[in-house]
Scaffold this active site. Structure first.
Site, short mmCIF file in Angstrom:
data_model
loop_
_atom_site.label_atom_id
_atom_site.label_comp_id
_atom_site.label_asym_id
_atom_site.label_seq_id
_atom_site.Cartn_x
_atom_site.Cartn_y
_atom_site.Cartn_z
N GLU A 1 0.87 -1.19 0.00
CA GLU A 1 0.00 0.00 0.00
C GLU A 1 0.89 1.23 0.00
OE1 GLU A 1 -2.76 0.28 3.36
OE2 GLU A 1 -2.64 2.46 3.23
N ARG B 1 0.66 10.33 0.59
CA ARG B 1 1.07 11.34 1.58
C ARG B 1 2.27 12.12 1.12
NH1 ARG B 1 0.95 7.66 7.07
NH2 ARG B 1 -0.88 6.47 6.44
N LYS C 1 -10.89 -1.73 7.01
CA LYS C 1 -9.67 -1.38 7.73
C LYS C 1 -10.09 -0.86 9.11
CE LYS C 1 -5.85 1.96 7.54
NZ LYS C 1 -4.73 2.36 6.71
#
Ligand code: 3PG
Length: 209
Positions: free
Chosen positions: A40, A44, A128
């Protein structure tokens, strides 16, 4: 689209922040060689989409995903860059709609019973659980999971190697996510041997859980 089928064999999801594009391929190769199946790349940093492009092209054995998805247009951008699944820390109706429109397997975040129920209603069985440790860890997950047996979780946030067997031992837990085996200082220093050791240990823990 629920990500359960796509991530069925995945027990550990590395949550990766790429600040230097030159680290993307060596890191992906290190994780692949340690036995990690998916990655993943979080949105960011400005390098994230380029890192996804490089990894999906150069390291096809790793299932590439995009993380920290916060805006609807990011699904299409990430798909274009090669992402095959998407992850968000929480979710909104707009993001659920965008994931559906992009036909992108999606791992949306939930932290409360109401959020879990909302996602189940929308067809998302695998969720999640974030931020797992800060929310109360395994005790909280079990308490939430008991009345919601349909839900399966990828707990992420604050995990470390010592917690992996207990999390993966929970029947509600399909996989765990985290960055504990990719220390930022090791990545910045190009210490792939260290990352490889930590990732191999994580895979070994997951295979016995
Ligand atoms: C995430 O985005 O999923 C978290 O930042 C990962 O949590 P960790 O860095 O505490 O493992």
């Amino acid at each position: 689209m629920d990500a359960s089928a796509l991530l069925a064999d995945t027990r550990i999801v590395p949550v990766v922040v790429i600040s230097d594009i030159d680290t993307a391929i060596p890191l992906a190769l290190t994780l692949r060689d340690a036995g990690i199946l998916a990655i993943e790349i979080t949105l960011r940093t400005p390098q994230a989409l380029r890192a996804l492009e490089c990894i999906s092209r150069e390291v096809p054995e790793l299932l590439p995903g995009v993380g920290s998805v916060r805006q609807p247009e990011q699904f299409a951008q990430a798909r274009e860059a090669g992402a095959r699944f998407a992850v968000s820390p929480g979710t909104t109706p707009t993001l659920l709609q965008a994931a559906g429109t992009a036909r992108m397997p999606y791992l949306p975040g939930a932290a409360t019973a109401s959020e879990i129920l909302h996602l189940l209603e929308a067809g998302y069985r695998l969720q999640k659980f974030f931020p797992a440790e800060q929310l109360g860890g395994i005790r909280m997950l079990k308490a939430l999971g008991a009345p919601l047996p349909e839900a399966r979780f990828c707990p992420t946030g604050g995990l470390h190697a010592g917690l992996v067997p207990a999390y993966l031992g929970c029947p509600q837990v399909a996989c765990v996510g985290g960055s504990w085996f990719i220390p930022a200082e090791a990545l910045a220093a190009g210490d792939y041997a260290r990352i490889g050791e930590l990732a191999t240990a994580a895979v070994a823990l997951a295979s016995t859980a």
